[in-house]
Design an enzyme around this catalytic site. Structure first.
Site, PDB file in Angstrom:
ATOM      1  N   HIS A   1      43.101  53.044  56.911  1.00  0.00           N
ATOM      2  CA  HIS A   1      44.361  53.342  56.200  1.00  0.00           C
ATOM      3  C   HIS A   1      44.125  53.758  54.756  1.00  0.00           C
ATOM      4  O   HIS A   1      44.986  53.549  53.885  1.00  0.00           O
ATOM      5  CB  HIS A   1      45.326  52.165  56.286  1.00  0.00           C
ATOM      6  CG  HIS A   1      45.955  52.013  57.626  1.00  0.00           C
ATOM      7  ND1 HIS A   1      46.927  51.089  57.900  1.00  0.00           N
ATOM      8  CD2 HIS A   1      45.742  52.683  58.791  1.00  0.00           C
ATOM      9  CE1 HIS A   1      47.310  51.196  59.170  1.00  0.00           C
ATOM     10  NE2 HIS A   1      46.586  52.156  59.736  1.00  0.00           N
TER      11      HIS A   1
ATOM     12  N   GLU B   1      53.053  56.212  65.396  1.00  0.00           N
ATOM     13  CA  GLU B   1      52.510  54.890  65.743  1.00  0.00           C
ATOM     14  C   GLU B   1      52.436  54.045  64.499  1.00  0.00           C
ATOM     15  O   GLU B   1      52.682  52.853  64.501  1.00  0.00           O
ATOM     16  CB  GLU B   1      51.125  55.032  66.381  1.00  0.00           C
ATOM     17  CG  GLU B   1      50.516  53.739  66.878  1.00  0.00           C
ATOM     18  CD  GLU B   1      49.698  52.975  65.837  1.00  0.00           C
ATOM     19  OE1 GLU B   1      49.500  53.501  64.721  1.00  0.00           O
ATOM     20  OE2 GLU B   1      49.273  51.848  66.139  1.00  0.00           O
ATOM     21  N   GLU B   2      52.074  54.672  63.389  1.00  0.00           N
ATOM     22  CA  GLU B   2      51.856  53.922  62.143  1.00  0.00           C
ATOM     23  C   GLU B   2      53.169  53.367  61.576  1.00  0.00           C
ATOM     24  O   GLU B   2      53.140  52.528  60.675  1.00  0.00           O
ATOM     25  CB  GLU B   2      51.159  54.810  61.098  1.00  0.00           C
ATOM     26  CG  GLU B   2      49.805  55.321  61.517  1.00  0.00           C
ATOM     27  CD  GLU B   2      48.717  54.242  61.550  1.00  0.00           C
ATOM     28  OE1 GLU B   2      49.030  53.057  61.368  1.00  0.00           O
ATOM     29  OE2 GLU B   2      47.555  54.597  61.780  1.00  0.00           O
TER      30      GLU B   2
HETATM   31  N1  DTR Z   1      47.170  49.566  65.117  1.00  0.00           N
HETATM   32  C1  DTR Z   1      46.071  50.422  64.750  1.00  0.00           C
HETATM   33  C2  DTR Z   1      44.852  49.734  64.288  1.00  0.00           C
HETATM   34  C3  DTR Z   1      44.521  48.505  65.007  1.00  0.00           C
HETATM   35  C4  DTR Z   1      44.370  47.303  64.442  1.00  0.00           C
HETATM   36  N2  DTR Z   1      43.990  46.401  65.371  1.00  0.00           N
HETATM   37  C5  DTR Z   1      43.916  47.017  66.563  1.00  0.00           C
HETATM   38  C6  DTR Z   1      43.582  46.522  67.825  1.00  0.00           C
HETATM   39  C7  DTR Z   1      43.595  47.414  68.901  1.00  0.00           C
HETATM   40  C8  DTR Z   1      43.972  48.752  68.705  1.00  0.00           C
HETATM   41  C9  DTR Z   1      44.315  49.220  67.422  1.00  0.00           C
HETATM   42  C10 DTR Z   1      44.260  48.361  66.382  1.00  0.00           C
HETATM   43  C11 DTR Z   1      46.513  51.372  63.696  1.00  0.00           C
HETATM   44  O1  DTR Z   1      46.553  50.979  62.511  1.00  0.00           O
HETATM   45  O2  DTR Z   1      46.818  52.503  64.063  1.00  0.00           O
HETATM   46 ZN    ZN Z   2      46.536  52.852  61.588  1.00  0.00          ZN
HETATM   47 ZN    ZN Z   3      45.587  53.664  64.960  1.00  0.00          ZN
END
Ligand code: DTR
Ligand code: ZN
Ligand code: ZN
Length: 316
Positions: free
Chosen positions: A286, A170-171
């Site tokens: 992170h 996902e990252e």
């Molecule tokens: N994408 C996620 C963290 C993240 C940042 N804003 C949101 C809003 C809704 C869900 C997740 C997130 C990550 O860094 O894995």
């Molecule tokens: Zn993340």
């Molecule tokens: Zn995340």
């Protein structure tokens, strides 16, 4: 011959009986009450935290992270899969490549239910390379795992079919969940009635955010939090930023929960939720400090229980 009322009543009775026999209900009768949804059990937060402890140990033993392409990710997946296999789930591991490394999604189906109506709950299992990723996203992965194990432990037999998922990479840009959605046949994609996403649900300075996507899913989560007297806000920073996005793009109803990342908690939010105004929801987002000490237990507990409530409610 004018039928007397009794005669007309007799005819009506005959019609009603025939209607009942042919349609299962009497026209005009009050609809049969909906069967009450099975009440979701509480997810013991201690059990969720035990999974986090395992994820932390895995990261510590594998270079300090659980990132895509690293040993810590596959060890995390093996841990989750072993628990699910032992509990009676039908599991499958889907491979893909990203950045020259093999990635893995873990899919777990609970046998039974209408496979034309699939309710999915998912979370990404990978961390960033800089740390163990306990809030991001061990928290979501542990809660989804404990909800699945609770389905098995209680032998919940929902009307709809339940499927749980742990996404890889996902990252690196929602790679695993996008791969899964892109490789669904159109028929199988149409069978997914809803996808619930849980990415960061234990932030140390938590907010209580509900995705504002599918209205029914959103209402389910809001009803839960209203029932425990916790105010929620619409999640605004994340559209497209987590694994619900590929499902949403494919037309699947989505929803989810989030306790915040690098955004700053306002004074008004601190007044209703507690915590520290002017500070990020997760100062270790992170970062290497995203360890088991980077979790707010109350937030993890509430969101885990909200997850279970929604799974039971939407699959009954
Ligand atoms: N994408 C996620 C963290 C993240 C940042 N804003 C949101 C809003 C809704 C869900 C997740 C997130 C990550 O860094 O894995
Ligand atoms: Zn993340
Ligand atoms: Zn995340």
């Amino acid at each position: 011959m004018k039928l007397s009322v009794p005669g007309r009543a007799t005819a009506a009775a005959v019609v009603a009986a025939v209607t009942l026999l042919t349609t299962g209900s009497i026209a005009g009768a009050a609809p049969a009450p909906e069967p009450a949804a099975a009440a979701a059990p509480d997810l013991p937060v201690a059990s969720v935290k035990a999974h986090l402890t395992q994820f932390q140990s895995i990261a510590t033993a594998n270079g300090g992270n659980r990132a895509h392409g690293r040993a810590g990710y596959k060890a995390s997946l093996d841990y989750v899969k072993a628990k699910l296999d032992a509990a009676g789930f039908t599991t499958s591991v889907q491979q893909f490549t990203s950045g020259g490394a093999i990635g893995y999604n873990l899919i777990a189906d609970w046998p039974g239910g209408d496979t034309n109506q699939v309710i999915m709950a998912g979370s990404h299992l990978d961390s960033v390379t800089s740390g163990a990723g306990i809030n991001d996203n061990g928290s979501g992965s542990a809660a989804v795992l404990e909800a699945a194990l609770t389905v098995a432990r209680t032998n919940y037999q929902p009307t709809k079919h339940l499927r749980f998922a742990w996404w890889g990479a996902e990252e690196r840009g929602l790679v695993g969940s996008r791969y899964y959605v892109n490789n669904l046949s159109s028929a199988n994609r149409a069978r997914i009635s809803g996808y619930l996403n849980f990415d960061m649900i234990g932030s140390p300075n938590p907010g209580y955010f509900v995705y504002d996507d599918d209205p029914a899913i959103e209402k389910t989560f809001k009803d839960y939090f209203a029932g425990i007297g916790v105010a929620t806000e619409i999640e605004t920073e994340g559209d497209g930023r987590s694994d619900h996005a590929p499902f949403k793009s494919a037309g699947v109803p989505v929803g989810g929960l989030f306790t915040g990342a690098s955004n700053t908690k306002s004074a008004a939010q601190a007044a209703k939720w507690g915590g520290t105004a002017g500070q990020s929801f997760d100062r270790c987002y992170h970062s290497s400090c995203d360890t088991t000490s980077n979790i707010n237990e109350t937030a993890l507990d509430r969101n885990g229980d909200a997850l279970a409530y929604a799974v039971w409610e939407l699959s009954s």
